[in-house]
Structures are given as structure tokens and as C-alpha cells.
Scaffold this motif. Structure first.
Motif, mmCIF file in Angstrom:
data_model
loop_
_atom_site.group_PDB
_atom_site.id
_atom_site.type_symbol
_atom_site.label_atom_id
_atom_site.label_comp_id
_atom_site.label_asym_id
_atom_site.label_seq_id
_atom_site.Cartn_x
_atom_site.Cartn_y
_atom_site.Cartn_z
ATOM 1 N N ARG A 66 0.793 -1.195 -0.143
ATOM 2 C CA ARG A 66 -0.061 0.028 -0.072
ATOM 3 C C ARG A 66 0.902 1.031 0.105
ATOM 4 O O ARG A 66 1.922 1.346 0.162
ATOM 5 C CB ARG A 66 -0.872 -0.028 1.316
ATOM 6 N N GLY A 67 0.288 2.344 -0.367
ATOM 7 C CA GLY A 67 0.906 3.614 -0.239
ATOM 8 C C GLY A 67 1.805 3.807 -1.470
ATOM 9 O O GLY A 67 2.672 4.860 -1.452
ATOM 10 N N GLU A 68 1.200 3.290 -2.481
ATOM 11 C CA GLU A 68 2.076 3.539 -3.800
ATOM 12 C C GLU A 68 1.035 3.719 -4.743
ATOM 13 O O GLU A 68 1.352 3.582 -5.924
ATOM 14 C CB GLU A 68 2.829 2.277 -4.227
ATOM 15 N N ILE A 90 -10.399 2.232 -0.665
ATOM 16 C CA ILE A 90 -10.070 2.285 0.608
ATOM 17 C C ILE A 90 -10.405 1.168 1.338
ATOM 18 O O ILE A 90 -11.390 0.604 1.323
ATOM 19 C CB ILE A 90 -10.543 3.607 1.336
ATOM 20 N N ASP B 602 -5.389 5.125 3.246
ATOM 21 C CA ASP B 602 -4.077 5.054 3.829
ATOM 22 C C ASP B 602 -2.945 5.987 3.632
ATOM 23 O O ASP B 602 -3.004 6.737 2.233
ATOM 24 C CB ASP B 602 -3.490 3.877 3.264
ATOM 25 N N PRO B 603 -2.213 6.492 4.355
ATOM 26 C CA PRO B 603 -1.204 7.460 4.102
ATOM 27 C C PRO B 603 -0.220 6.877 2.885
ATOM 28 O O PRO B 603 0.101 5.680 2.974
ATOM 29 C CB PRO B 603 -0.364 7.871 5.325
ATOM 30 N N MET B 604 0.204 7.820 2.242
ATOM 31 C CA MET B 604 1.283 7.156 1.022
ATOM 32 C C MET B 604 2.659 7.528 1.423
ATOM 33 O O MET B 604 2.817 8.196 2.513
ATOM 34 C CB MET B 604 1.249 8.184 -0.036
ATOM 35 N N THR B 605 3.615 6.516 0.967
ATOM 36 C CA THR B 605 4.927 6.647 1.413
ATOM 37 C C THR B 605 5.555 8.076 1.066
ATOM 38 O O THR B 605 6.417 8.752 1.626
ATOM 39 C CB THR B 605 5.994 5.696 0.899
ATOM 40 N N ASP B 606 4.922 9.034 0.161
ATOM 41 C CA ASP B 606 5.511 10.147 -0.406
ATOM 42 C C ASP B 606 4.688 11.217 0.157
ATOM 43 O O ASP B 606 4.855 12.191 -0.180
ATOM 44 C CB ASP B 606 5.541 10.199 -1.634
ATOM 45 N N VAL B 610 -4.754 8.759 0.464
ATOM 46 C CA VAL B 610 -5.645 8.190 -0.480
ATOM 47 C C VAL B 610 -6.960 8.760 0.136
ATOM 48 O O VAL B 610 -7.374 8.524 1.278
ATOM 49 C CB VAL B 610 -5.833 6.690 -0.627
#
Lengths: 150, 662, 381
Positions: A66-68, A90, B602-606, B610
Motif C-alpha cells: 500500500r502507499g504506492e 480504501i 492510507d497515508p502514502m510513502t511520499d 488516499v
């Protein structure tokens, strides 16, 4: 119309309506229900691509990416088989690695990736979908510490 | 000690219910008035005892008495007071005690306000109520005792599921139970009629207020549950065709049918056997719902209690009561004389059509709910029957009913004039189509079916008003006379109009949301914007926060229209510390009847996050319509005629509330 | 007692309310159809109202009236057919009264005794917090509440950790020791406790983590017997018999002659020396409960409360049965160890009552008193 004819008309109309309803329900059952599978069953099931199913199992630990972007990928496993799943949207609050999950969607033609449009986890953190628990139990997978599972 | 006293009160309530279940029946058989009068006193005593017991459990929750196992399992000393209280019924044991409390509460109401009922009928009704109460009290004491103790007492509780920590959920189960369990009175009336072997038009009038009250509460409960799921779960959905929702929806459908068939029975003495059957079926569906939710045979988003021994006990209650009722019905129904005749095109005919469609629709929902369970039990195959199935079957079946609704009140009893009514409804239909056309223009297009749906909704509303206009003669006679006529109309006429109009409002909401809602999932970084429903949302950034028992991350959005900022939205993800449990608190802003709905992913890595944004056009109509329907129920309930029947006091104004209590 | 009085009052009140209607002379039953007749009359009135206000036509009104009139007639006819039943015999009421009087207490008490816990008081949290006393759960909860608000309070974790350990919440104990070590400085007591918690958590195995903590502890205090003991035990579990033997011997050598753990250490030494022969049996030996108990005694500070409890119970036993010379000797010694000189003196006096100073055993008690620096006051004459 005589009294008898009236009564017949009412009864006939009612029966006609009920018949239509029964046919409708049977039609809907053939069209609009999703069968439940765990990854281990899918190999022998031989599904046509695009068939809507519910896929249940555990989220494989370490498989969640996730997170990409807004699309997440993870693997659903029942220890006999593992299916990669993609989902755009989500994830539910209680979606966690190593926990039970049910994904609804279909396989894309010519690919082994399951594209889910709905992902269900449960309110309770010890929840495991009943289907998943039953199947996993049947396959002898130990479910340590989850006494709430029926 | 107080805890044990509450426990003993519950046991004593069971003993009282047993007396109430046996003695009045004997009295009714022997024509012994003293024995029958015991029913009322017993019902009041029983209600007081259960109420005391419930108050004690609430006290244990409020004071965080963890020597009570149930409190320890479902509460926490740091929880806000209101959720300590709502925690009483947020779990299996407590909710069953609430169920019982509402049951005996309704018995007490019958005892207090049932002055207009014949003594034998009242005594038998109360006895049947007591059978149910005794069964459930025994169930609670033997399998789900909320007063079980835990020694030594733990120092801290295990908290309530944070998703259930919500005002909506605090009110939802009591309302739902008031509806569910309220139908027990109709059931008891039906059983009493079968036992007495006598049923007539007056019976229908006596059972009507109880049906109305239960129906009104159930409407409120379902609407509240739907709204709760909508704003709390963060999925933006308002109805999931989840088995637990269906469990409350089925008694509502059957109860609506009962409401209408009792009308025919009261006016024309027809449909007697059918009405009795419906009354039995409605409460049977309530019991089935209780079984489905409480036994754990389902796993659904709502089922939070599971224990097979309980399931078997409830199943036994289900089998005894439903099976017993239907056996009694089979034995006695032939004794009930059937009543008047009528033409297919008439008020009665319309109401029969209503019943036919509603019961068929109920059967459809029942099939869809139980089929997966039966299939699994028989073949081991697992399927899920979800929204597609119900939309296809239930949705299609309801269409003819919705079209027919405005005709019903306009048709005369016995034999009606269809063409005449159609002519009178022409205006309403025309208005509906015009509104749909305007909507088409405003929305810049849309599916034709959706527009027809909107037209149907408007037709329902205007049609309901047409009835009032025609009956008062507005536009035909002088204003003052029309006003006099309008105010002279029975309250139930307004009730009907309100309920039917409310149905139209709900329909408009459903159609608009289904056809015109937009959903966008985007990854956003501070400063980025997204469009929805003609508004622009700018993401301003995240902020950390802390509540009494949770920590949260809140996203801040500025909403603007045409470059002008109009409002802001906060949407957050919470983490409840006691259980390390995350929840989504959707950010919702209302614009007229429509809403913007933002939930965080979810928080993104950058550094981005979302975000899911919905535009929900006219969504408030769904619950607004339900509110209007409830108002209809309440107005109908206030109709003076519902209280008629006490021979000694008939000429006095209806002030039964005080009179009966002496 | 009060509870049962209230139960009796509640039952009696319910029974009285139920019986009251049965005591009254019943008014004659109104005919069952009179209620129906009222409804039909009202329906007739309604038709008339609707007609005058022009809601229904005259023709419809006539039809409706005819139909309601038919119902009205039927109800009236049925009514005259029924004989108004005279006053019922009081016998049936007696039976009903008896039923109420017997069933309420019988059902109530039987079911309550089966499901209830009479005599268990309500325990609201506020009252328990205000008066915690011996309520270990409350003490823990209080500490937990404090720590939830101040998670950086290392001393709190330090206090809580051994309490967790004692009440069997091993995982919490591990976490608490971890916090205490992180926030305060590592000491042999904390490290040893941490290791002990880890060992219990892993079912008795001296794990690598535990060994690491124990070695750290030894680095701080090379003579900490608990650390030495568990490390030796770890070696034994790993099958390094020689190393284990050496470690146990070293521990035995360093221990004072009356150290309470010495017998156990010697037992291990004996086992290991004997076990040289059947070396094939190198299954890791879990520590026995004796091991744990012995190790526990090495950590005097934490166990003070427990010892106190044991001493109290010994004292109570001796009061009941004073003819226990060994018991008195131990009790006096224990009180001195716990620094309770008053109590030690008291015990000596009481012991002398059971074993007069003139006898052999009395003399031994006096000698012990002198040795420990307590005198028995006037008893010496």
C-alpha cells in the motif's frame, strides 16, 4: 361479471403475480449470487473469467503493498493456495495482514490476478469470516488464540 | 448487594410472568373476572421488576462495577458516560434484557390503556404476552445472564467496540426493539382471537393502534440504523441488504401489510383470517430476526454475539411460538367466519393488491436471506446473496405497488371507479413528469429509468396530497368551507397522506443517489484539489488530535464553488487506544438535501494520502421520507377513533391514559 | 442478612399486588359484546359525520350504514344469548391465591439460588479505588491508569512489573520491565526480573534474550546470585554440562552458608556430576517450580510482601497450636529478618509460655533471643 368470476379473477391475478415473483427469484438466483471460494479450491473450480465470486482467506503476511497509489495489492491465502488480489479504493479499518478477509470481484480474462471491487473485514478485531474459518478449519490450519471463531 | 437484588428482581419477574401466563387464561375460560384482572396487575408488576433489574444493570455500568462479568467485558472506566449507558445494550446479554424490558413495557401499556377491550380478550392477550416474556426471561437467566459475577473483580474493563461507540448506535437498538417487540402485541391479539374463536371488525380496530405504534418505531429504528451505517462505517453506503438489516426489514414489510389489511377488516369485516395470519407472521419474522442476529448463524457486519447454546435455545423459542401459533391457526381458522365481498376495483381491492405485493416482497427478502444458510446446511456450498439479487427481485416487485399507492385512498370502498380516479390523478402524474423533465435539464441528462423513478416519487407525493385536496374540496367550494372540511377530516386521513408522501420522498432519495452519485478515489497531497458535485475540495493537510480514549489524524479540506470557499470538511482516522482499533470518521457536509462525503484511506510513502470523495445528491430524502412516514404513523395514532370501545366511558372524551391507571 | 430481608420484601410486595384483585369481590363481568357494540356505534356516528361534511354521498352512506347496522344487530343478538355469569365460587380464587403465594417464592428462590451469587457485594470502581486495601487488581488498575497518562514514568513501570509477574500477567510484566529498563537505568534487579519474565513466558526456557539480559546484569554486579543461577540453568538446558556444573559450583562457592537457594544449587550440582555418565540424556531441562521458588528468594526486595504474608500465617498457626518449637524459632527469626523487633519480642514471649524457660527448649528460645539481640523482659526470672 358474476361473483364467482370476480373471485376467480382475483385468485387468478394473485397466482399469476406469485408465479412471476417465483420465476423472478429463480432467475435472480441464477444470475445475481456470488459463490464463495478459498484459494485452494480455485484450481479445481475452473471458473470462467469474469464470473463474480467471493474470495475468502487470510491476508498473507508481508504481501500487502500500500502507499504506492490508490490501488493496493495483497495476497489471499489459505495455505493450500495463494491468490494475488488488487483493489482500488480504501481498505476497511480492520484490514490487517494475517487476518481474515473476504474480497468480492472477478478474475480478469487471461490473468491470475483477482480484481476486487469490495473488500470486507469485520468490526471485531478477532473476527474471521465464518466461511473462511470453516474452510481453514477443514483444512487443518490452526487458528491460535481466536476463541471467538465459531 | 444492589446487583444481586437486580438479579433477583429479574428472577421474580419470570415467576410473575408465569402466574400471568396461567391464571388469566383460566379466568377467561371460566368467566371469572377476578382471575382476569390479575393479568393487569401482574403485567405492571412484571414491567416494574424488569425495569428495576435493567436500572440496576445500568447502575453497574455507570459505576463501572467490574465484579459484574458483563460490565467487565463491555465497559471501561474511561469511557464517556453516555457510552457507558449505551454499553448496557451494546452487547448480547444487555440487549436481550432490553428486549425483555420492551416486551413487558408493551404488556404494561396494554394493561394500562386497554380499558376499551373486552375483559376476556385483554386477559388472554396479556397471558400470551406473558408466555413470550417467560420464555425470554428464562433464556436470559439460563444462557445469557447479564448479572453473572466475576470474583475477584478485575481492575479495568475490556472496553466497548469503538465502532459501536456512537450516538446513533446508542439510540438505534432501543428504537428497533420497540418496533420488533411491539408486534408481539399484534401476535398476542391474534392468538387471543384464535383461542376465543371470535374475531370481528372491532378486533381490527383494537389491534390497529398497537400495529401503528410498532410500525412507527420500527420505521424510526430502520432509518436510524441506515443512517448510522452511512456515516459511521465510512463506506458511503446506506443499505447493504445485510442479513441483519433484512431481519428488521421483513417485519416492517409484513407490519405494513398488516396495517393495511386490518383497515379492510375494520371497515368491511373482510380478510379476517388473512389479517390474523399476517399478525402471526409479522411477529414470527421479528422472532426470526432475533434468532438470526442473536444466535450467530449469520456472520455479518452487525453480528457481535455468538454462542451455539444460545442459538439452540432461541431456535427452540422460535419453533414453539411460531409452530404453536400456526398449529393453533390451522385448528381454529375455520371457525372464524369470513366477511364481506367486494369488487376488484375498490379500496379493498387496492389494499389486497398492497398485501399481495408486500407479502410477496417479504417472501423474496426472506428467501434471499435464508437461502444461503439452507444451501450451506444441505450441500455445504457457500454463496453470498447481496444487493444485485435484492435489487432485481425486490426492486422489480415493488414497482407496481408504488404505482398503485396513490390510487388506493382515492378509490371508494366496495366498488370504485377506476377511470374517475385515474382522471383525478392525472394532475399528479403530469406534475411528476414535469419535475423529472426539469431534473433532466438541470442534471444535463441521466438515465431514463432514473428519471421515471423521480417522476414516480413526485407522483406519490402529489397523489397523496390530491387525496386531501379532493376530500376537502379545495378549489371547488369556498375557502372557509374547504378549511372546515379539511380540519374535520379524521386524523388517519392525514396519517395516510403523510405516510404515502414520505414513501415518495424516500423513493426520490434512493433513485437520485443510485443514479447520480459520483465517487472519486484519489491520492492527494496538501494543496491538491478534487471536484465533486459541482464543488471543489482542496486538501490542506493532516493534523494530529487526541480524544478521551483515542488518538486521531484529521485531514482538512476546503470546499469551494466557483472559486469561492463555502465551507470546510474534516475527515479523520481514529485509533482507540484500549483495543488498538482503528476507525474511520467520515467527513460529511450537507448542501440542501445533498451531501459531500469524504473518507480517508492510507497515508502514502511520499506524504500524500488516499482520499475517497462521494457526492450524494438528495440523499437526505431517504431518511427525511422515513421521518415523514413516522409522522404519518404518529398522526394516525392520535386518531380518536382508535380508543373507542369502552362501554361505560364511551361518551366521555378519550382520556384513557389517566382513567385506566386507577 | 439485609439482602434476604429485601428479597423477602420484594417477593411479598409482588405477591400482595397479584393477590389483591383476587381478594376483591368481583364486579359482574360486562358482556363481551358490549365493547364491540360501542365500536359499531362509533362507526355509525362517523358515517353521519362524513355525510354532513360532504365527504361521502348519501347513497354510499346508506350502504355503509346498512352494513354496520347488520354487525351491530349480530353483536347485540350474540349478547342476549349469553347469560351474565353470576359471582364465581371463591374456591377458584383460593387456588389462584395459593398458586401465587407458592409459585413466586418457589420459582424465585430456586432459580435465583441456581444462577445468583447472594452475598457478593456491589463493587463500584470509585469505591474500590478510594479504598483499595488488598485489592491487587485495583492497585494494578490504578497504576495502569497512572501510566496511561504518564507513560514516561519509569518508576511506575518498575513497581508494576513484579506485581504483574505475581498475578500471572507475564507478557505485561515483560513489557513493564522493558519500559522500566529503558526509562530508568538497567539494574541487576530489573534485568534479572526481565529475564525471569522472559523465561516464564517461553515456558521455562532460558532464551537468548533472557541470557543477554542476565549477562548484562552480571556485568553490573558480578555476584548477583539470581543471574548466575539462571545462566547456569541456561547452560544446563543447552546441554553444556561441564560449563553448567562449573557455574553452579561457582555460585555455591560465593553463596553464604545459610543461603536458602543453596540446597537447590547443590541438587543441580549433584545431578550434573551424576549426569556425567548418562550424558545421552541432554534434553534441555526446564526449571522446576523449586528452581523458580529458589530464584525468587534471591530477590528479597520484591518478595518482601509475600514473606510477610507467610510469616503472618505462621504466626496465626502458632496461636492455634503453640506446641511447635520449630515454628516459634522460625517465627522469631523471620520477624527479626523483616526488621519487626517488637513482633519478634512478642513471639519470644509467647513461645516461652508454651515452652517454659526452665525446660531445654525454653532455654534454646532464650539463647536465640540473646543471639538476635532481643530480650524477653521480665520472663527471665
Amino acid at each position: 361479471m358474476t361473483r364467482k368470476q370476480k373471485r376467480l379473477a382475483i385468485i387468478g391475478g394473485g397466482i399469476g403475480f406469485l408465479t412471476a415473483a417465483v420465476l423472478l427469484v429463480m432467475f435472480a438466483f441464477s444470475q445475481a449470487v456470488a459463490y464463495f471460494y478459498v484459494p485452494g479450491d480455485l484450481a479445481k473450480a475452473g471458473l470462467a473469467p469474469g464470473t463474480r465470486i467471493r474470495l475468502g482467506g487470510l491476508v498473507e503476511t508481508g504481501s500487502l503493498k500500500r502507499g504506492e497509489g490508490k490501488t493496493v495489492t495483497f495476497n489471499v491465502t489459505d495455505t493450500l493456495g495463494t491468490i494475488p488480489v488488487t483493489y482500488t479504493g480504501i481498505l476497511p479499518d480492520l484490514f490487517r495482514e494475517g487476518q481474515g478477509v473476504v474480497a468480492e470481484g472477478a478474475f480478469v480474462a487471461g490473468s491470475s490476478v483477482f480484481v476486487a471491487d469490495t473488500v470486507l473485514a469485520k468490526h471485531d478485531e478477532t473476527y474471521m469470516p465464518k466461511d473462511v474459518a470453516d474452510r481453514l478449519k477443514a483444512q487443518g490450519v490452526a487458528l491460535g488464540g481466536k476463541e471467538n471463531i465459531q | 448487594m444492589i446487583i444481586e437484588l437486580g438479579h433477583y428482581a429479574l428472577v421474580l419477574a419470570l415467576a410473575t410472568a408465569l402466574v400471568q401466563a396461567i391464571v388469566p387464561i383460566a379466568g377467561a375460560r371460566r368467566g371469572d373476572r377476578a382471575l382476569m384482572e390479575l393479568a393487569s396487575s401482574a403485567a405492571l408488576v412484571c414491567a416494574l421488576l424488569v425495569a428495576f433489574s435493567f436500572a440496576v444493570l445500568t447502575f453497574a455500568y455507570v459505576t463501572s462495577d467490574f465484579s459484574v462479568r458483563n460490565v467487565w467485558e463491555n465497559s471501561h472506566s474511561l469511557k464517556p458516560l453516555i457510552y457507558k449507558i449505551s454499553g448496557v445494550w451494546g452487547n448480547h446479554e444487555g440487549s436481550m434484557l432490553l428486549w425483555l424490558l420492551i416486551l413487558v413495557f408493551f404488556s404494561a401499556l396494554v394493561a394500562l390503556f386497554g380499558r376499551n377491550l373486552p375483559e376476556t380478550l385483554k386477559a388472554t392477550v396479556l397471558a400470551v404476552q406473558a408466555w413470550i416474556a417467560a420464555a425470554f426471561a428464562l433464556f436470559i437467566l439460563l444462557t445469557s445472564n447479564p448479572f453473572a459475577r466475576l470474583i475477584p473483580a478485575p481492575g479495568e474493563g475490556k472496553d466497548l467496540n469503538p465502532v459501536l461507540q456512537d450516538v446513533g448506535l446508542a439510540i438505534h437498538p432501543p428504537l428497533l426493539y420497540l418496533g420488533y417487540v411491539g408486534f408481539s402485541v399484534c401476535f398476542s391479539f391474534a392468538i387471543a382471537a384464535l383461542i376465543e374463536g371470535r374475531i370481528d371488525a372491532a378486533w381490527a380496530r383494537w389491534v390497529r393502534p398497537w400495529t401503528l405504534a410498532a410500525w412507527t418505531f420500527l420505521t424510526a429504528g430502520i432509518a436510524m440504523g441506515s443512517y448510522w451505517a452511512y456515516y459511521e462505517l465510512g463506506w458511503g453506503g446506506w443499505w447493504f441488504w445485510d442479513p441483519v438489516e433484512n431481519a428488521s426489514f421483513m417485519p416492517w414489510l409484513a407490519g405494513t401489510a398488516l396495517l393495511h389489511s386490518a383497515l379492510v377488516m375494520e371497515k368491511r369485516e373482510a380478510l379476517k383470517i388473512w389479517t390474523v395470519l399476517l399478525a402471526i407472521m409479522t411477529f414470527s419474522l421479528s422472532l426470526l430476526g432475533t434468532f438470526l442476529v442473536r444466535s450467530g448463524v449469520l456472520t455479518s457486519v452487525h453480528a457481535f454475539a455468538t454462542d451455539p447454546t444460545r442459538g439452540i435455545f432461541i431456535l427452540a423459542i422460535l419453533v414453539v411460538f411460531i409452530g404453536g401459533a400456526f398449529s393453533l391457526f390451522a385448528l381454529r381458522a375455520s371457525r372464524l367466519k369470513s366477511g364481506g365481498l367486494f369488487a376488484p376495483i375498490s379500496r379493498e381491492g387496492a389494499l389486497v393488491l398492497n398485501n399481495l405485493i408486500l407479502t410477496t416482497a417479504t417472501a423474496t427478502v426472506l428467501t434471499g436471506t435464508l437461502y444461503p444458510l439452507v444451501l450451506e446446511a444441505l450441500t455445504g456450498e457457500k454463496i453470498s446473496v447481496g444487493a444485485p439479487f435484492f435489487n432485481m427481485t425486490f426492486g422489480l416487485l415493488m414497482l407496481p405497488l408504488l404505482c398503485a399507492v396513490p390510487f388506493g385512498p382515492l378509490l371508494a370502498w366496495k366498488r370504485g371507479d377506476f377511470t374517475g380516479v385515474a382522471q383525478r390523478l392525472f394532475v399528479a402524474a403530469a406534475v411528476g413528469l414535469v419535475v423529472a423533465a426539469v431534473y433532466y435539464y438541470v442534471m444535463n441528462g441521466g438515465p431514463v429509468l432514473a428519471l421515471l423513478g423521480i417522476a414516480l416519487g413526485v407522483f406519490l407525493i402529489v397523489g397523496a396530497l390530491t387525496d386531501l385536496v379532493l376530500r376537502s374540496g379545495i378549489g371547488k367550494v369556498a375557502g372557509s368551507i374547504a378549511w372546515k372540511r379539511l380540519s374535520g377530516l379524521p386524523r388517519s386521513a392525514f396519517g395516510t397522506a403523510l405516510a404515502h408522501a414520505g414513501l415518495g420522498v424516500t423513493l426520490i432519495g434512493i433513485v437520485a443517489v443510485t443514479a447520480f452519485e459520483t465517487e472519486t478515489v484519489v491520492e492527494m497531497k496538501p494543496g491538491m484539489t478534487v471536484d465533486a458535485g459541482g464543488y471543489t475540495l482542496r486538501f490542506d493537510g493532516m493534523r494530529q488530535g487526541r480524544g478521551p480514549n483515542y488518538t486521531e489524524e484529521t485531514g482538512h479540506f476546503t470546499v469551494s464553488r466557483g472559486g469561492v470557499a463555502v465551507t470546510e470538511i474534516w475527515s479523520s482516522k481514529r485509533l482507540y487506544t484500549a483495543r488498538r482499533m482503528p476507525t474511520t470518521e467520515a467527513g460529511i457536509r450537507t448542501f440542501g438535501l445533498s451531501q459531500l462525503y469524504v473518507s480517508l484511506g492510507d497515508p502514502m510513502t511520499d506524504g500524500g494520502i488516499v482520499v475517497r470523495v462521494w457526492w450524494k445528491p438528495l440523499i437526505l430524502c431517504i431518511w427525511g421520507g422515513a421521518l415523514i412516514m413516522m409522522a404519518g404513523g404518529i398522526v394516525s395514532l392520535s386518531d380518536r377513533r382508535l380508543r373507542v370501545g369502552a362501554p361505560t366511558r364511551a361518551k366521555r372524551p378519550a382520556r384513557l391514559a389517566l382513567g385506566a391507571a386507577e | 442478612m439485609l439482602f434476604w430481608i429485601l428479597v423477602a420484601i420484594l417477593t411479598a410486595a409482588a405477591a400482595v399486588v397479584l393477590i389483591l384483585p383476587l381478594m376483591r369481590a368481583a364486579a359482574p363481568l360486562s358482556s363481551p359484546h358490549s365493547h364491540d357494540i360501542e365500536v359499531y356505534r362509533d362507526q355509525l356516528e362517523e358515517v353521519a359525520r362524513d355525510q354532513t361534511s360532504g365527504l361521502i354521498s348519501g347513497e354510499d352512506a346508506e350502504l355503509a350504514r346498512a352494513e354496520i347496522a347488520r354487525r351491530l344487530l349480530a353483536a347485540s343478538a350474540a349478547d342476549t344469548g349469553i347469560q351474565s355469569s353470576g359471582p364465581k365460587s371463591l374456591r377458584s380464587n383460593r387456588i389462584a391465591q395459593l398458586f401465587v403465594l407458592v409459585s413466586l417464592p418457589a420459582v424465585g428462590l430456586c432459580l435465583y439460588l441456581a444462577t445468583g451469587s447472594p452475598g457478593v457485594p456491589a463493587q463500584p470502581l470509585a469505591a474500590r479505588l478510594a479504598n483499595a486495601g488488598e485489592d491487587i487488581n485495583i492497585l494494578i488498575a490504578r497504576a495502569e491508569n497512572h501510566l496511561a497518562a504518564n507513560p514516561g514514568d519509569g518508576r511506575g513501570w518498575d513497581l508494576l512489573a513484579p506485581i504483574y509477574m505475581r498475578s500471572g500477567r507475564v507478557e505485561d510484566a515483560v513489557a513493564a520491565y522493558d519500559q522500566a529498563i529503558r526509562l530508568l537505568e538497567p539494574t541487576p534487579a530489573r534485568l534479572g526480573g526481565y529475564a525471569e519474565a522472559l523465561i516464564v513466558q517461553s515456558g521455562g526456557l532460558v532464551t537468548a534474550d533472557a541470557q543477554q539480559a542476565l549477562k548484562k546484569s552480571l556485568a553490573l554486579d558480578p555476584n548477583d546470585p539470581r543471574s548466575e543461577f539462571y545462566l547456569a540453568l541456561g547452560l544446563k538446558q543447552e546441554g553444556k554440562q561441564q560449563d553448567a556444573l562449573a557455574a553452579f559450583r561457582k555460585l555455591a562457592g560465593n553463596s553464604p552458608a545459610d543461603a536458602p537457594w543453596l540446597p537447590l544449587v547443590n541438587q543441580h550440582i549433584a545431578e550434573l556430576s551424576a549426569g556425567q555418565a548418562p550424558a545421552g540424556n541432554t534434553m534441555p531441562a526446564n526449571p522446576t517450580s523449586e528452581d523458580m521458588a529458589a530464584a525468587a528468594q534471591m530477590d528479597a526486595g520484591d518478595r518482601q510482601a509475600m514473606i510477610r504474608g507467610m510469616v503472618d500465617s505462621l504466626s496465626a498457626k502458632l496461636k492455634e497450636n503453640p506446641a511447635n518449637f520449630e515454628g516459634w524459632m522460625r517465627l522469631i527469626r523471620s520477624h527479626v529478618v523483616l526488621d519487626q523487633r517488637d513482633k519478634a519480642r512478642e513471639a519470644l514471649q509467647q513461645g516461652l509460655k508454651a515452652f517454659p524457660a526452665t525446660g531445654d527448649q525454653g532455654k534454646q528460645l532464650l539463647a536465640l533471643g540473646r543471639e538476635l539481640g532481643i530480650d524477653a523482659d521480665g520472663e527471665e526470672e
